[in-house]
Design a protein around this motif. Structure first.
Motif, short mmCIF file in Angstrom:
data_model
loop_
_atom_site.label_atom_id
_atom_site.label_comp_id
_atom_site.label_asym_id
_atom_site.label_seq_id
_atom_site.Cartn_x
_atom_site.Cartn_y
_atom_site.Cartn_z
N LEU A 9 -8.99 21.38 -13.46
CA LEU A 9 -8.13 21.25 -12.28
C LEU A 9 -7.37 19.93 -12.24
O LEU A 9 -6.59 19.70 -11.34
N ILE A 10 -7.61 19.07 -13.23
CA ILE A 10 -6.95 17.76 -13.25
C ILE A 10 -5.54 17.89 -13.80
O ILE A 10 -5.31 18.50 -14.84
N THR A 11 -4.62 17.30 -13.07
CA THR A 11 -3.25 17.13 -13.55
C THR A 11 -2.89 15.67 -13.26
O THR A 11 -3.72 14.94 -12.72
N TYR A 12 -1.70 15.25 -13.63
CA TYR A 12 -1.33 13.84 -13.49
C TYR A 12 -0.03 13.71 -12.72
O TYR A 12 0.89 14.52 -12.90
N ASP A 13 0.04 12.68 -11.89
CA ASP A 13 1.26 12.42 -11.14
C ASP A 13 2.20 11.54 -11.96
O ASP A 13 1.93 11.24 -13.13
N GLU A 14 3.29 11.10 -11.33
CA GLU A 14 4.31 10.32 -12.04
C GLU A 14 3.80 8.96 -12.51
O GLU A 14 4.37 8.34 -13.40
N ARG A 15 2.69 8.47 -11.90
CA ARG A 15 2.10 7.20 -12.33
C ARG A 15 0.97 7.42 -13.32
O ARG A 15 0.22 6.50 -13.63
N GLN A 16 0.81 8.65 -13.78
CA GLN A 16 -0.26 9.02 -14.70
C GLN A 16 -1.65 8.88 -14.07
O GLN A 16 -2.64 8.62 -14.75
N ARG A 17 -1.71 9.07 -12.76
CA ARG A 17 -2.99 9.10 -12.06
C ARG A 17 -3.45 10.54 -11.93
O ARG A 17 -2.64 11.45 -11.73
N MET A 18 -4.76 10.73 -12.01
CA MET A 18 -5.32 12.06 -11.88
C MET A 18 -5.13 12.57 -10.45
O MET A 18 -5.39 11.84 -9.50
#
Length: 168
Positions: A9-18
């Protein structure tokens, strides 16, 4: 089992945060695990990561500290500590995050060489958030070189994405 479900279920935002790819599913998993009040390392760590993804940093820190107490190998200690460092970083406590990451880089270099790139990657991300761009670049390049030597495309892509953040 829980850790695999959460990892999916982990994806990453624009700052590469989970961030959660499916918040509702993650919330269901986390609530179910909480109700069981786990006492084993794997489930406690997974619950801590799930809480981190949901933005419940205080509870994430509590569970990841418990997982750290339950860690019976250096590898498990490194994994839980890096997750704990992320919880501190996401909550804004960069100093604690950096300290934990540096300690885990040292431990990995001494006892679990296959985890050095993991610890370096998270140290690099912390340094990015601290605005220490040149130091972050050096650390992330070292992580990338180790990952390229292993030949894992997913890990290589993660390091390359972290380096791209420095160019924004």
């Amino acid at each position: 089992m829980l850790f695999q479900e959460i990892n999916q279920l982990i994806t990453y935002d624009e700052r590469q945060r989970m961030v959660p790819g499916d918040r509702d599913r993650l919330t269901t998993l986390v609530n179910s695990a909480r109700a069981q009040d786990p006492a084993d390392y794997t489930t406690t760590r997974a619950l801590g990561v799930g809480l981190l993804l949901l933005g419940e940093h205080g509870d994430a820190i509590d569970h990841l500290n418990r997982a750290l107490d339950l860690a019976d190998t250096s590898g498990r200690r490194i994994a839980a500590s890096i997750n704990l460092a992320d919880a501190y970083r996401y909550s804004g406590d960069m100093a604690t995050s950096e300290t934990l990451c540096r300690e885990m880089v040292d431990l990995a270099r001494k006892e679990v060489p296959e985890m050095v790139s993991f610890a370096l990657q998270h140290l690099g991300r912390t340094l990015v958030d601290l605005g220490r761009r040149q130091e972050a670049r050096e650390v992330l390049h070292e992580a990338l070189a180790l990952r390229m030597a292993k030949g894992d495309p997913e890990l290589i892509a993660s390091s390359q994405a972290a380096l791209r953040l420095l160019d924004l």
